[in-house]
Write a protein that holds these residues in place. Structure first.
Motif, PDB file in Angstrom:
ATOM      1  N   GLU A  85       0.858  -1.191   0.000  1.00 59.49           N
ATOM      2  CA  GLU A  85       0.000   0.000   0.000  1.00 59.49           C
ATOM      3  C   GLU A  85       0.897   1.245   0.000  1.00 59.49           C
ATOM      4  N   LYS A 128      -4.038  -7.960   8.021  1.00 50.18           N
ATOM      5  CA  LYS A 128      -4.540  -7.781   6.665  1.00 50.18           C
ATOM      6  C   LYS A 128      -3.908  -8.748   5.665  1.00 50.18           C
ATOM      7  N   GLY A 156      -1.084  -4.535  12.361  1.00 45.81           N
ATOM      8  CA  GLY A 156      -2.198  -4.336  11.431  1.00 45.81           C
ATOM      9  C   GLY A 156      -1.928  -4.961  10.075  1.00 45.81           C
ATOM     10  N   TYR A 204      -0.555   4.482   9.290  1.00 46.45           N
ATOM     11  CA  TYR A 204      -1.205   4.356  10.600  1.00 46.45           C
ATOM     12  C   TYR A 204      -2.715   4.479  10.454  1.00 46.45           C
ATOM     13  N   ARG A 205      -3.141   5.419   9.627  1.00 47.88           N
ATOM     14  CA  ARG A 205      -4.577   5.608   9.390  1.00 47.88           C
ATOM     15  C   ARG A 205      -5.175   4.386   8.681  1.00 47.88           C
ATOM     16  N   PHE A 206      -4.414   3.844   7.713  1.00 52.29           N
ATOM     17  CA  PHE A 206      -4.912   2.736   6.901  1.00 52.29           C
ATOM     18  C   PHE A 206      -5.028   1.447   7.710  1.00 52.29           C
ATOM     19  N   TYR A 207      -3.968   1.125   8.477  1.00 47.24           N
ATOM     20  CA  TYR A 207      -3.940  -0.156   9.174  1.00 47.24           C
ATOM     21  C   TYR A 207      -4.559  -0.113  10.570  1.00 47.24           C
ATOM     22  N   CYS A 208      -4.528   1.053  11.200  1.00 44.13           N
ATOM     23  CA  CYS A 208      -4.983   1.142  12.598  1.00 44.13           C
ATOM     24  C   CYS A 208      -6.271   1.943  12.746  1.00 44.13           C
ATOM     25  N   GLN A 209      -6.737   2.546  11.648  1.00 46.29           N
ATOM     26  CA  GLN A 209      -7.956   3.352  11.657  1.00 46.29           C
ATOM     27  C   GLN A 209      -7.917   4.453  12.718  1.00 46.29           C
ATOM     28  N   LYS A 210      -6.734   5.049  12.894  1.00 44.14           N
ATOM     29  CA  LYS A 210      -6.550   6.148  13.846  1.00 44.14           C
ATOM     30  C   LYS A 210      -5.619   7.180  13.230  1.00 44.14           C
ATOM     31  N   GLU A 211      -5.705   8.423  13.756  1.00 40.27           N
ATOM     32  CA  GLU A 211      -4.784   9.464  13.328  1.00 40.27           C
ATOM     33  C   GLU A 211      -3.538   9.422  14.202  1.00 40.27           C
TER      34      GLU A 211
END
Length: 269
Positions: free
Chosen positions: A132, A171, A167, A140-147
């Motif tokens: 990716e 996946k 993460g 971090y946003r993509f794999y952990c869904q956090k900022e």
């Protein structure tokens, strides 16, 4: 997904005076040791580099020379860092190209050899870019869904890297990747050796990438007029090339590698 470990692995990140591995120095080092039982231990050092921090670097991490004037120099904390890393594999974000060679360089500058031969080294960024292509905050946003809060602070980036790798395993565990350059197919799985092999772009000898292994497992130059030519062959046909490299602005670890090859060549002549 938790990492399957047979021995501890240390996630690490450095902030530095600049981007030149041969000249610049570490000013902040964060280590997160993860044990096979899942327990963790973290350490952070701020270090006086005794050289100016570039304006470009300070603009990124916000650390100034004034912030470090009362901090220890690397030699004063080297043994503590070395012992913390003892018998551990290593992981970081862009670590194979920058953080790791710079850390090795710091040890060599004070006469300490940091042996990498028996360590597995996972570069989380290389896994990310192959699967990716993006940067750390996006990963971090993509794999952990956090900022990612406090980006470019060593400990925040280090913890984010650890969470991203977990993460990625959630996946991609069991998924295949085809290397279009070689045709090799990798199956990603929760195994430190597999992750280390997969995250390594080329089989480097010196981590800075000046010397790499070819398909015959020979050390070859990866730059300049002798790119692709075995190092030992160059030192036989043009011995002054070794002297030039030793005097030039190459990292100390690169010079240590070529010195071993050069000595072997001389012994056989």
């Amino acid at each position: 997904m938790n990492l399957l470990l047979s021995r501890p692995i240390v996630f690490f990140d450095v902030e530095t005076t600049g981007l030149n591995v041969g000249k610049d120095k570490i000013i902040e080092l964060a280590l997160l040791k993860v044990y096979p039982d899942g327990s963790e231990k973290e350490k952070v050092w701020r270090i006086n580099p005794e050289i100016p921090i570039s304006k470009e670097a300070e603009a990124v991490h916000g650390i100034s020379n004034a912030d470090l004037k009362d901090k220890p120099v690397f030699a004063e904390v080297a043994n503590e860092i070395f012992n913390f890393l003892q018998d551990c594999d290593l992981a970081g974000f862009n670590s194979n190209k920058f953080d790791l060679p710079l850390l090795v360089e710091e040890f060599l500058r004070i006469g300490m050899s940091f042996d990498l031969r028996d360590r597995k080294c996972i570069d989380v960024q290389n896994i990310f870019h192959k699967m990716e292509p993006r940067n750390l905050s996006a990963a971090y946003r993509f794999y952990c869904q956090k900022e990612l809060v406090n980006a470019h602070q060593a400990l925040a980036d280090t913890r984010a890297t650890f969470e991203i790798l977990k993460g990625q395993l959630d996946k991609y565990d069991g998924k295949q990747y085809e290397d279009t350059r070689t045709g090799n197919i990798f199956t990603l799985k929760n195994n430190v050796k597999v992750l280390s092999d997969f995250s390594r772009e080329v089989r480097t000898v010196d981590f800075a990438g000046h010397i790499v292994f070819n398909e015959a497992d020979e050390e070859v130059f990866n730059f300049g007029k002798y790119k692709g030519v075995p190092v030992k062959k160059v030192f036989i046909i043009e011995p002054p090339y070794y002297d030039w490299m030793m005097k030039a602005d190459f990292p100390l670890y690169t010079k240590e590698i070529i010195s071993k090859i050069y000595r072997n060549v001389k012994m056989k002549q």
